[in-house]
Design a protein around this motif. Structure first.
Motif, mmCIF file in Angstrom:
data_model
loop_
_atom_site.group_PDB
_atom_site.id
_atom_site.type_symbol
_atom_site.label_atom_id
_atom_site.label_comp_id
_atom_site.label_asym_id
_atom_site.label_seq_id
_atom_site.Cartn_x
_atom_site.Cartn_y
_atom_site.Cartn_z
ATOM 1 N N THR A 40 31.337 38.873 14.244
ATOM 2 C CA THR A 40 30.231 37.925 14.254
ATOM 3 C C THR A 40 30.487 36.950 13.112
ATOM 4 O O THR A 40 31.501 36.281 13.107
ATOM 5 N N ASP A 41 29.632 36.894 12.157
ATOM 6 C CA ASP A 41 29.838 36.062 10.978
ATOM 7 C C ASP A 41 30.628 36.893 9.970
ATOM 8 O O ASP A 41 30.137 37.896 9.458
ATOM 9 N N ARG A 42 31.857 36.494 9.694
ATOM 10 C CA ARG A 42 32.755 37.280 8.847
ATOM 11 C C ARG A 42 32.156 37.554 7.471
ATOM 12 O O ARG A 42 32.241 38.668 6.958
ATOM 13 N N ASP A 43 31.557 36.538 6.867
ATOM 14 C CA ASP A 43 30.964 36.723 5.542
ATOM 15 C C ASP A 43 29.819 37.725 5.589
ATOM 16 O O ASP A 43 29.698 38.585 4.715
ATOM 17 N N LEU A 44 28.981 37.617 6.612
ATOM 18 C CA LEU A 44 27.863 38.547 6.751
ATOM 19 C C LEU A 44 28.366 39.961 7.020
ATOM 20 O O LEU A 44 27.833 40.932 6.475
ATOM 21 N N GLU A 89 31.107 41.264 5.938
ATOM 22 C CA GLU A 89 31.605 41.807 4.675
ATOM 23 C C GLU A 89 30.467 42.214 3.749
ATOM 24 O O GLU A 89 30.571 43.218 3.043
ATOM 25 N N VAL A 90 29.381 41.463 3.759
ATOM 26 C CA VAL A 90 28.218 41.832 2.944
ATOM 27 C C VAL A 90 27.664 43.168 3.418
ATOM 28 O O VAL A 90 27.342 44.046 2.612
ATOM 29 N N VAL A 91 27.583 43.347 4.732
ATOM 30 C CA VAL A 91 27.087 44.611 5.290
ATOM 31 C C VAL A 91 28.011 45.756 4.890
ATOM 32 O O VAL A 91 27.555 46.824 4.464
ATOM 33 N N LEU A 92 29.324 45.553 5.001
ATOM 34 C CA LEU A 92 30.274 46.609 4.633
ATOM 35 C C LEU A 92 30.198 46.941 3.145
ATOM 36 O O LEU A 92 30.277 48.107 2.756
ATOM 37 N N MET A 93 30.024 45.927 2.298
ATOM 38 C CA MET A 93 29.888 46.197 0.859
ATOM 39 C C MET A 93 28.621 46.993 0.571
ATOM 40 O O MET A 93 28.627 47.893 -0.274
ATOM 41 N N ASN A 94 27.545 46.670 1.281
ATOM 42 C CA ASN A 94 26.309 47.439 1.111
ATOM 43 C C ASN A 94 26.495 48.878 1.585
ATOM 44 O O ASN A 94 25.966 49.813 0.971
ATOM 45 N N LEU A 95 27.253 49.067 2.659
ATOM 46 C CA LEU A 95 27.528 50.424 3.139
ATOM 47 C C LEU A 95 28.380 51.203 2.140
ATOM 48 O O LEU A 95 28.179 52.403 1.945
ATOM 49 N N LEU A 96 29.323 50.524 1.505
ATOM 50 C CA LEU A 96 30.129 51.186 0.473
ATOM 51 C C LEU A 96 29.242 51.637 -0.684
ATOM 52 O O LEU A 96 29.397 52.745 -1.207
ATOM 53 N N GLY A 101 39.840 41.880 6.268
ATOM 54 C CA GLY A 101 38.894 41.820 5.162
ATOM 55 C C GLY A 101 39.432 41.001 4.003
ATOM 56 O O GLY A 101 40.640 40.868 3.812
ATOM 57 N N SER A 102 38.524 40.467 3.229
ATOM 58 C CA SER A 102 38.926 39.688 2.056
ATOM 59 C C SER A 102 39.466 40.619 0.978
ATOM 60 O O SER A 102 39.264 41.837 1.016
ATOM 61 N N ALA A 103 40.133 40.023 0.011
ATOM 62 C CA ALA A 103 40.649 40.807 -1.114
ATOM 63 C C ALA A 103 39.496 41.457 -1.870
ATOM 64 O O ALA A 103 39.613 42.590 -2.346
#
Length: 127
Positions: free
Chosen positions: A22-26, A28-35, A71-73
């Motif tokens: 979907t929105d790549r930035d969004l 990644e934010v979701v994945l960071m919150n899951l981490l 994923g971004s660095a």
């Protein structure tokens, strides 16, 4: 009991394996919150009640995120740091785990191997 069920119900793996982007930035934010959530689950009071499979699932999810080529660095580095923190949390809570699980439920360590005697060692080959 409900907290343990909730912590085990966190399906980080489903979010990591999402195929449609979907929105790549969004994403990644979701994945960071899951981490962050995975670390919080392990640090919480109910963390010692999580099953081995649940904890292993959290490790696998963080490992998958750390290796995602798309994923971004920043995301990969965050996932790698999360893995390191999770190891520290798990091994830092060994005493808590032992307090929750009586020694009678833990497997005893295997017996040490018998010592080698001088007569049991092979003799050098003759020239």
């Amino acid at each position: 009991v409900r907290a343990v069920e909730g912590a085990e119900a966190v399906h980080v793996d489903d979010a990591v394996q999402q195929e449609e982007e979907t929105d790549r930035d969004l994403d990644e934010v979701v994945l960071m919150n899951l981490l962050d959530l995975t670390q919080s689950c392990l640090r919480s009071d109910v963390g010692v009640l999580l099953t081995d499979d649940a904890v292993w699932g959290l490790f696998e999810a963080a490992f998958r995120i750390s290796g995602q080529a798309r994923g971004s660095a920043l995301l990969r580095t965050t996932a790698f740091n999360t893995l390191a923190n999770m190891v520290l949390i798990v091994f830092g809570r060994t005493e808590d785990f032992l307090a929750m699980h009586p020694a009678s439920q833990l497997r005893p360590p295997p017996p040490p191997p018998p010592p080698l005697s001088a007569s049991a060692s092979p003799s050098p080959a003759a020239p």
